[in-house]
Design a protein around this motif. Sequence first.
Motif, short mmCIF file in Angstrom:
data_model
loop_
_atom_site.label_atom_id
_atom_site.label_comp_id
_atom_site.label_asym_id
_atom_site.label_seq_id
_atom_site.Cartn_x
_atom_site.Cartn_y
_atom_site.Cartn_z
N ASP A 65 -2.65 -0.02 14.96
CA ASP A 65 -2.92 -0.70 16.33
C ASP A 65 -1.39 -0.27 17.37
O ASP A 65 -0.59 -0.19 16.90
N THR A 66 -1.71 -0.39 18.56
CA THR A 66 -0.65 -0.13 19.64
C THR A 66 -0.91 -1.20 20.81
O THR A 66 -2.19 -1.47 20.79
N LEU A 67 0.10 -1.39 21.37
CA LEU A 67 -0.21 -2.33 22.36
C LEU A 67 -1.11 -1.56 23.55
O LEU A 67 -1.99 -2.38 24.10
N GLU A 96 8.66 -2.86 24.15
CA GLU A 96 7.61 -2.94 22.89
C GLU A 96 8.08 -2.93 21.57
O GLU A 96 7.18 -2.98 20.73
N SER A 97 9.26 -2.56 21.32
CA SER A 97 9.63 -2.63 20.09
C SER A 97 11.01 -3.58 19.84
O SER A 97 11.68 -3.47 19.08
N SER A 98 10.84 -4.68 20.63
CA SER A 98 11.86 -5.58 20.77
C SER A 98 11.92 -6.27 19.35
O SER A 98 10.81 -6.79 18.92
N PRO A 99 13.03 -6.68 18.86
CA PRO A 99 13.24 -7.90 17.78
C PRO A 99 12.74 -9.21 18.06
O PRO A 99 12.73 -9.86 17.28
N LEU A 100 12.77 -9.55 19.48
CA LEU A 100 12.57 -10.67 19.82
C LEU A 100 11.40 -10.76 20.98
O LEU A 100 11.27 -10.05 22.02
N GLN A 172 -6.57 -13.68 19.78
CA GLN A 172 -6.86 -12.76 18.85
C GLN A 172 -6.18 -11.57 19.77
O GLN A 172 -5.39 -10.54 18.84
N PHE A 173 -5.92 -11.29 20.85
CA PHE A 173 -4.96 -10.16 21.45
C PHE A 173 -3.54 -10.50 21.32
O PHE A 173 -2.76 -9.61 21.02
N LEU A 174 -3.07 -11.90 21.57
CA LEU A 174 -1.79 -12.37 20.98
C LEU A 174 -1.34 -11.96 19.63
O LEU A 174 -0.37 -11.33 19.38
N PHE A 175 -2.32 -12.16 18.73
CA PHE A 175 -1.92 -12.04 17.52
C PHE A 175 -1.77 -10.47 17.20
O PHE A 175 -0.86 -9.96 16.47
N ARG A 176 -2.58 -9.73 17.76
CA ARG A 176 -2.27 -8.32 17.46
C ARG A 176 -1.35 -7.77 18.17
O ARG A 176 -0.48 -6.82 17.62
N GLN A 177 -0.80 -8.25 19.25
CA GLN A 177 0.52 -8.06 19.93
C GLN A 177 1.44 -8.22 19.07
O GLN A 177 2.43 -7.37 18.79
N LEU A 178 1.44 -9.60 18.44
CA LEU A 178 2.66 -9.64 17.59
C LEU A 178 2.67 -8.65 16.24
O LEU A 178 3.76 -8.40 15.80
N THR A 180 1.67 -5.92 16.02
CA THR A 180 2.21 -4.37 16.46
C THR A 180 3.30 -4.61 16.48
O THR A 180 4.22 -3.40 16.04
N ILE A 181 4.10 -5.57 17.45
CA ILE A 181 5.57 -5.26 17.27
C ILE A 181 6.35 -5.67 16.26
O ILE A 181 7.24 -5.18 16.07
#
Length: 253
Positions: A65-67, A96-100, A172-178, A180-181
């Motif tokens: 998955d990607t953003l 998009e690759s932030s640790p936070l 579900q989109f938020l979870f995928r974002q998290l 992925t990052i």
Amino acid sequence: MTPGQIRDYLKYYRDLGIETIYRGTPPSTQPLPTLPVPPVMAKKPIQEAILPELTRLPELIPQGDTLAKIREDIGDCKRCRLCEARNKIVFGDGNESSPLVFVGEGPGADEDAQGIPFVGRAGQLLTQMIENTAAKEGIQLKRADVYICNVVKCRPPENRTPQPDEMEICGQFLFRQLMTIKPKAICVLGATAMKALLNTKEGITKSRGQWQKWRDIPVMVTYHPSYLLRQYNAQAKREAWEDLKTLLHFVYD
Ligand code: SF4
């Protein structure tokens, strides 16, 4: 049954994933039900053929998955009623690759107009809090270095709190974002985001400042900046700055 029919019959069941069909008399005294003769050319997809009545489970997080893919999947989303009054879908902003990753509740009027999260007054306060706290603590950090998003991607009318079904659908989109990052930590801003991620009934004043977990990722809960904008919240402001200090040291030391 002719040999041709038998061949079609076996092929039909093999296509369904059934490799073994037993011959002979079953131990039961009940006669076996007559198996349907397969329609030769009208083969249905397996799921439709076997499980027509089952409710489909939510999709697993897609591999790789990607953003960009998540945004593409959202499309011109009409999955919940929040689509009706929105101007722009507010997906997320930052590194998009932030640790936070910061997670808020949902877009307000400014965010809805610009399509970017946390750009109104509350957003400006959040930016100041991130950058000023980092500077005071000797951490090199700008807002653009972190990732910011919300539980729901469309503005609730009159800025009302998102309803549970809206949070569940958009979550579900938020979870995928998290996923992925995969940040080192998540900062949850306010009670709605806390409920979405931690599924807790605790109040925000009790939960703030404490480490919790979403899946394997440490979560710091703190106040939403719009709450901090209220005049009488000096104590809450102090607490939020403390929470942020703890969070930034954990992530960037
Ligand atoms: S809030 Fe989320 S689920 Fe609802 S319409 Fe907007 S993008 Fe779709």
